[in-house]
Motif scaffolding. Structure first.
Motif, mmCIF file in Angstrom:
data_model
loop_
_atom_site.group_PDB
_atom_site.id
_atom_site.type_symbol
_atom_site.label_atom_id
_atom_site.label_comp_id
_atom_site.label_asym_id
_atom_site.label_seq_id
_atom_site.Cartn_x
_atom_site.Cartn_y
_atom_site.Cartn_z
ATOM 1 N N GLY A 15 -5.222 -2.736 7.060
ATOM 2 C CA GLY A 15 -4.193 -3.770 7.094
ATOM 3 C C GLY A 15 -2.887 -3.339 7.716
ATOM 4 O O GLY A 15 -1.872 -4.050 7.602
ATOM 5 N N LYS A 16 -2.878 -2.172 8.403
ATOM 6 C CA LYS A 16 -1.630 -1.707 9.023
ATOM 7 C C LYS A 16 -1.098 -2.728 10.022
ATOM 8 O O LYS A 16 0.097 -3.064 10.034
ATOM 9 N N SER A 17 -1.970 -3.215 10.901
ATOM 10 C CA SER A 17 -1.528 -4.132 11.954
ATOM 11 C C SER A 17 -1.104 -5.491 11.402
ATOM 12 O O SER A 17 -0.460 -6.274 12.109
ATOM 13 N N TYR A 18 -1.459 -5.780 10.144
ATOM 14 C CA TYR A 18 -0.970 -7.023 9.527
ATOM 15 C C TYR A 18 0.554 -7.031 9.481
ATOM 16 O O TYR A 18 1.190 -8.086 9.530
ATOM 17 N N ILE A 19 1.152 -5.855 9.364
ATOM 18 C CA ILE A 19 2.622 -5.771 9.342
ATOM 19 C C ILE A 19 3.184 -6.264 10.669
ATOM 20 O O ILE A 19 4.138 -7.055 10.716
ATOM 21 N N THR A 20 2.580 -5.826 11.779
ATOM 22 C CA THR A 20 2.999 -6.313 13.097
ATOM 23 C C THR A 20 2.785 -7.815 13.206
ATOM 24 O O THR A 20 3.651 -8.547 13.708
ATOM 25 N N ARG A 44 -2.584 4.829 -1.866
ATOM 26 C CA ARG A 44 -2.652 3.388 -1.603
ATOM 27 C C ARG A 44 -3.810 3.089 -0.669
ATOM 28 O O ARG A 44 -3.886 3.637 0.435
ATOM 29 N N PHE A 45 -4.687 2.203 -1.066
ATOM 30 C CA PHE A 45 -5.872 1.881 -0.279
ATOM 31 C C PHE A 45 -5.493 1.205 1.036
ATOM 32 O O PHE A 45 -5.924 1.609 2.110
ATOM 33 N N GLY A 46 -4.672 0.149 0.985
ATOM 34 C CA GLY A 46 -4.278 -0.588 2.180
ATOM 35 C C GLY A 46 -3.101 -1.495 1.887
ATOM 36 O O GLY A 46 -2.479 -1.420 0.820
ATOM 37 N N LEU A 47 -2.779 -2.364 2.847
ATOM 38 C CA LEU A 47 -1.615 -3.240 2.680
ATOM 39 C C LEU A 47 -1.850 -4.259 1.572
ATOM 40 O O LEU A 47 -1.015 -4.433 0.683
ATOM 41 N N ASN A 49 10.551 7.392 6.970
ATOM 42 C CA ASN A 49 9.874 6.627 5.928
ATOM 43 C C ASN A 49 8.387 6.542 6.279
ATOM 44 O O ASN A 49 7.978 5.782 7.146
ATOM 45 N N MET A 50 7.572 7.378 5.618
ATOM 46 C CA MET A 50 6.149 7.457 5.899
ATOM 47 C C MET A 50 5.386 6.616 4.872
ATOM 48 O O MET A 50 5.494 6.831 3.654
ATOM 49 N N ILE A 51 4.614 5.636 5.352
ATOM 50 C CA ILE A 51 3.814 4.767 4.492
ATOM 51 C C ILE A 51 2.350 5.004 4.843
ATOM 52 O O ILE A 51 1.910 4.711 5.955
ATOM 53 N N HIS A 52 1.604 5.563 3.900
ATOM 54 C CA HIS A 52 0.243 6.010 4.169
ATOM 55 C C HIS A 52 -0.767 5.120 3.462
ATOM 56 O O HIS A 52 -0.746 4.987 2.233
ATOM 57 N N PHE A 53 -1.643 4.462 4.240
ATOM 58 C CA PHE A 53 -2.782 3.741 3.690
ATOM 59 C C PHE A 53 -3.995 4.643 3.840
ATOM 60 O O PHE A 53 -4.349 5.039 4.952
ATOM 61 N N THR A 54 -4.634 4.997 2.718
ATOM 62 C CA THR A 54 -5.674 6.040 2.755
ATOM 63 C C THR A 54 -7.085 5.506 2.825
ATOM 64 O O THR A 54 -8.014 6.236 3.160
ATOM 65 N N GLN A 55 -7.283 4.229 2.459
ATOM 66 C CA GLN A 55 -8.631 3.655 2.347
ATOM 67 C C GLN A 55 -9.462 4.437 1.308
ATOM 68 O O GLN A 55 -10.663 4.559 1.427
ATOM 69 N N GLU A 56 -8.740 4.954 0.327
ATOM 70 C CA GLU A 56 -9.391 5.691 -0.754
ATOM 71 C C GLU A 56 -9.019 5.037 -2.080
ATOM 72 O O GLU A 56 -7.851 4.759 -2.346
ATOM 73 N N ASP A 57 -10.011 4.797 -2.905
ATOM 74 C CA ASP A 57 -9.804 4.148 -4.193
ATOM 75 C C ASP A 57 -9.795 5.214 -5.289
ATOM 76 O O ASP A 57 -10.694 5.288 -6.131
ATOM 77 N N VAL A 82 6.600 1.924 13.477
ATOM 78 C CA VAL A 82 5.441 2.402 14.235
ATOM 79 C C VAL A 82 4.192 2.270 13.377
ATOM 80 O O VAL A 82 4.180 2.696 12.219
ATOM 81 N N VAL A 83 3.182 1.661 13.941
ATOM 82 C CA VAL A 83 1.881 1.551 13.286
ATOM 83 C C VAL A 83 0.897 2.421 14.065
ATOM 84 O O VAL A 83 0.757 2.263 15.278
ATOM 85 N N GLU A 84 0.251 3.357 13.369
ATOM 86 C CA GLU A 84 -0.627 4.287 14.082
ATOM 87 C C GLU A 84 -1.699 4.796 13.127
ATOM 88 O O GLU A 84 -1.467 4.904 11.917
ATOM 89 N N ASN A 85 -2.858 5.085 13.667
ATOM 90 C CA ASN A 85 -3.941 5.628 12.841
ATOM 91 C C ASN A 85 -3.651 7.045 12.370
ATOM 92 O O ASN A 85 -3.699 7.344 11.187
ATOM 93 N N ASP A 86 -3.370 7.911 13.330
ATOM 94 C CA ASP A 86 -3.255 9.337 13.012
ATOM 95 C C ASP A 86 -2.098 9.934 13.801
ATOM 96 O O ASP A 86 -2.286 10.453 14.895
ATOM 97 N N PRO A 87 -0.888 9.863 13.254
ATOM 98 C CA PRO A 87 0.265 10.409 13.990
ATOM 99 C C PRO A 87 0.148 11.917 14.162
ATOM 100 O O PRO A 87 -0.544 12.585 13.385
ATOM 101 N N PRO A 88 0.800 12.484 15.171
ATOM 102 C CA PRO A 88 0.731 13.929 15.420
ATOM 103 C C PRO A 88 1.233 14.727 14.216
ATOM 104 O O PRO A 88 2.045 14.253 13.420
#
Length: 591
Positions: free
Chosen positions: A35-40, A583-586, A570-578, A556-562
């Motif tokens: 759901g990262k791109s939902y923010i955009t 946080r799993f997602g948005l 301000n780093m917001i991490h969606f892990t897709q881990e329950d 910035v919305v990105e899968n895997d930043p350097p």
């Protein structure tokens, strides 16, 4: 300054879901389908996009956005199935109430323009015949928000896909830069310049620039891009090494010659000693022969005395007188006594001489071994090392010449670039209102400087020169058009163009957006991308965003930043881990 403080979604029977944002750099990252791109998409929807891109089957039906405007909150609320946006707050110059997308007195685009500092409705030139049109935020927001579908766009990222809208968009950018819509005191004149001539000349100049860049890169590869001072230092270091190596080899040669002289001296001594040894041996043999002879004489004399002498003559019978004869025994004995010590002395001399010969032979063997080792070292190590150092010296001297030649090519390159700019300035299209002509040399020079600076700060691979074209409203890099690049490199160039425009407006412009949104700027973990920007470029881009974050809010919305230092971001991490910790997602409850 204004920035987005919070975005969240609500709906009946679902848990409110959103993110808190801050001024400066915000990075929302994690795996795909979180759901990262939902923010955009939410930001675009609140900018005034007609249709929602949010899946309403999850139960969420309303988007909320809270802005901070100079410390005061401003709330925007819009349902997914409505075109109106409800605004509430206590911000000077902004009325509360419902705003429409494109008509009526309250337009959401005008609210965003007001936040940018454009308080009154403004006309800009729509067509080349000076037809005016109201400035709409919809003509601008694609320059401040780039989603993942357009980030690698082949055409200019600053221009809309519909070419007829380009003059209007260029005029809108000029208005942001200058605050002038060019509708006053205009005296348009017909221009009759050939489009093909411009195209041909631009193509020729870009080809020449590309050739020069290739030649320069070849030269740089020849001397590894070292500066003149570095080359001079290396030449000095090599000269010192050569001097040290030659002194070491000369010392070895001198030592080898000394050993050779010593070996010759030893050979002479050995020859003399061996000759003397032979003489001693012969003399000793002679003494022994003399002793045997004397012994034989003495023994004969003794045996002779034992023979019975006749008293009468065998012939006449008369008596014979006994003869008196001399004895050799005593003289022989005396002579032997003299010879025996001499033989002993000769034996001692022979022993001493044999020891001396053995010592000389041992020293000769050592000297030969030492000389052979030195000669081998000179041949296999010292001479090759000096030869290799001399080769390096020649390479560095050639590199100095290459560096000088590279500078000449750089000067030619700049001349080509200036010629291209001059041609563009003098050779307009057949327009009544030539919007390109209003991008003056001053504007273009400032813009080019900013573009060049960002390319270098972001460490674009093998970057040498960039040229911004008014005709395409895009940049060529090292003489190559962006359309020739792979998708990852196109995205990288597009991001630089967005950042360059933003930096220009912040430094020289009249109006600007305080919010920049970049969705997937480096296209990480996207399988459809065959050619991505290098890891060094990716890291440098994010370092640039961190270094300049105080000027604006960047999302910035990105899968895997350097993997770099993100202190202060301000780093917001969606892990897709329950796992109950991360946080799993948005959207809460959606997996």
């Amino acid at each position: 300054m204004y920035y987005i403080k919070k975005i969240f979604l609500t709906g009946s029977g679902v848990e409110t879901s959103g993110v808190d944002l801050t001024p400066g750099l915000n990075i929302i990252y994690g795996p795909s389908e979180t759901g990262k791109s939902y923010i955009t998409k939410c930001i675009k929807f609140m900018y005034g996009k007609k249709d929602s891109e949010i899946d309403d089957t999850f139960g969420f039906d309303t988007i909320h956005m809270i802005l901070d405007v100079d410390g005061k909150p401003l709330t925007l609320v819009r349902r997914l199935d409505e075109e109106k946006i409800t605004v509430s707050g206590n911000v000077n110059g902004i009325d509360n109430g419902d705003y429409s997308l494109s008509s009526g007195k309250k337009r959401i685009g005008d609210l965003w323009l007001t936040l940018m500092g454009i308080d009154e409705p403004t006309q800009i030139i729509k067509k080349n015949d000076f037809t005016p049109e109201r400035l709409n935020f919809s003509s601008l927001w694609h320059m401040f928000l780039v989603d993942e579908d357009t980030i690698s766009k082949t055409e200019s990222i600053l221009m809309p896909s519909q070419y007829p809208k380009w003059p209007k968009t260029k005029a809108a950018i000029l208005y942001l830069m200058l605050g002038d819509n060019f509708l006053k005191d205009q005296d348009p004149k017909e221009k009759n310049k050939a489009k093909e001539r411009r195209k041909a000349v631009e193509s020729f100049i870009n080809t020449r620039i590309s050739t020069l860049v290739t030649k320069k890169q070849t030269l740089k590869d020849s001397y590894k891009g070292l500066t003149m001072d570095e080359l001079q230092r290396k030449i000095g270091d090599v000269l010192k090494e050569i001097d040290s190596a030659e002194r070491q080899m000369n010392a070895a040669i001198v030592k080898s010659r000394e050993l050779a002289t010593e070996i010759v001296d030893i050979d002479e001594q050995l020859a003399e000693s061996r000759a003397l040894r032979n003489r001693y041996k012969a003399l000793r043999s002679q003494y022994r022969s003399d002793i045997r002879r004397l012994t034989f004489i003495a023994e004969g004399d003794i045996e002779g005395e034992k023979i019975k002498k006749p008293v009468n003559c065998p012939y006449c019978g008369s008596g014979v007188d006994a003869a008196k004869r001399k004895s050799y025994v005593e003289p022989a004995k005396a002579e032997v006594e003299k010879l025996v010590p001499k033989i002993s002395d000769l034996q001692d001399a022979q022993d001493e001489l044999a020891a001396a010969i053995k010592g000389l032979e041992a020293r000769r063997s050592e000297a030969v071994t030492e000389k052979d080792a030195l000669d081998q070292q000179i041949k296999s190590q010292m001479r090759p090392r000096i030869s290799a150092l001399q080769d390096h010296l020649l390479e560095y001297k050639l590199a100095v010449e290459y560096s000088k030649e590279e500078q000449v090519l750089s000067d030619m390159e700049q001349d080509m670039k200036e010629e291209l700019k001059k041609f563009e300035a003098e050779d307009g299209l057949e327009l009544k209102f030539d919007v390109d002509a209003h991008y003056t040399d001053e504007i273009m020079q400032r813009w080019d400087t900013i573009i060049d600076s960002i390319f270098r700060e972001c460490r674009y691979d093998r970057y040498d020169i960039s040229v911004f074209s008014k005709a395409t409203f895009d940049v060529s890099v090292n003489g190559h058009a962006k359309k020739t690049f792979g998708e990852g490199y196109r995205a990288f160039v597009n991001v630089i163009m967005i950042l360059a425009l933003q930096e220009y407006l912040e430094k020289y412009g009249k109006y600007k957006s305080d919010i920049i949104v970049l969705d997937s700027p480096i296209l990480t973990l996207k399988e459809r991308v065959s050619v991505k920007a290098s890891e060094g470029m990716q890291a440098s881009l994010f370092k640039y965003l961190i270094a300049h974050q105080e000027k604006r809010q960047t999302i910035v919305v990105e899968n895997d930043p350097p993997k770099i230092d993100y202190t202060g971001v301000n780093m917001i991490h969606f892990t897709q881990e329950d796992d109950g910790k991360s946080r799993f997602g948005l959207l809460k409850g959606v997996k």
